[in-house]
Design an enzyme around this catalytic site. Structure first.
Site: not given
Ligand code: AMP
Ligand code: ZN
Length: 114
Positions: A29, A100
């Protein structure tokens, strides 16, 4: 990769809120959910951006997409619908440089995306 947040999720150094795992893919999540369901599907292999994919990664990317569909079914949103997003580099807002797939569901999505 030792300084990569998502590699630390794979190794367990930072425990993810896991929803799915197989030998090649992990899903957990999102810490800052943008919808009632917001899951990130990642390959266990470190790949920084979509630009770094090569032909050998084709089955892996298929696994990621299929994992998203499985999770959608598991979470009960397969019929109502869901969105999948892969951001690449600055203009798309990529902030974690380990690819991701975002799986978003549980609300009406809008088009065009912001
Ligand atoms: P992006 O902006 O497409 O690189 O997405 C990165 C995503 O990783 C964002 O939606 C963040 O909220 C998420 N994210 C960052 N740190 C964490 C974490 N520790 N656990 C889960 N999700 C994370
Ligand atoms: Zn990584």
């Amino acid at each position: 990769m030792s300084d990569c947040l998502f590699c630390k999720m794979v190794s367990g150094e930072i425990p993810p809120d896991k929803v799915y795992e197989d030998d090649e893919v992990l899903a957990f999540r999102d810490i800052n959910p943008q919808a009632p369901l917001h899951v990130l599907v990642i390959p266990k292999e470190h790949i920084a951006t979509l630009n770094d994919l090569d032909n050998a990664h084709r089955p892996l990317v298929g696994r990621m997409v299929q994992a998203a569909a499985k999770i959608a079914a598991q979470e009960g949103v397969d019929a109502s619908g869901y969105r999948t997003v892969l951001n690449c580099n600055a203009d798309a807002g990529q902030s974690v440089f380990h690819i991701h797939l975002h799986l978003l569901a549980g609300r009406q999505m809008h088009w065009p995306p912001g």
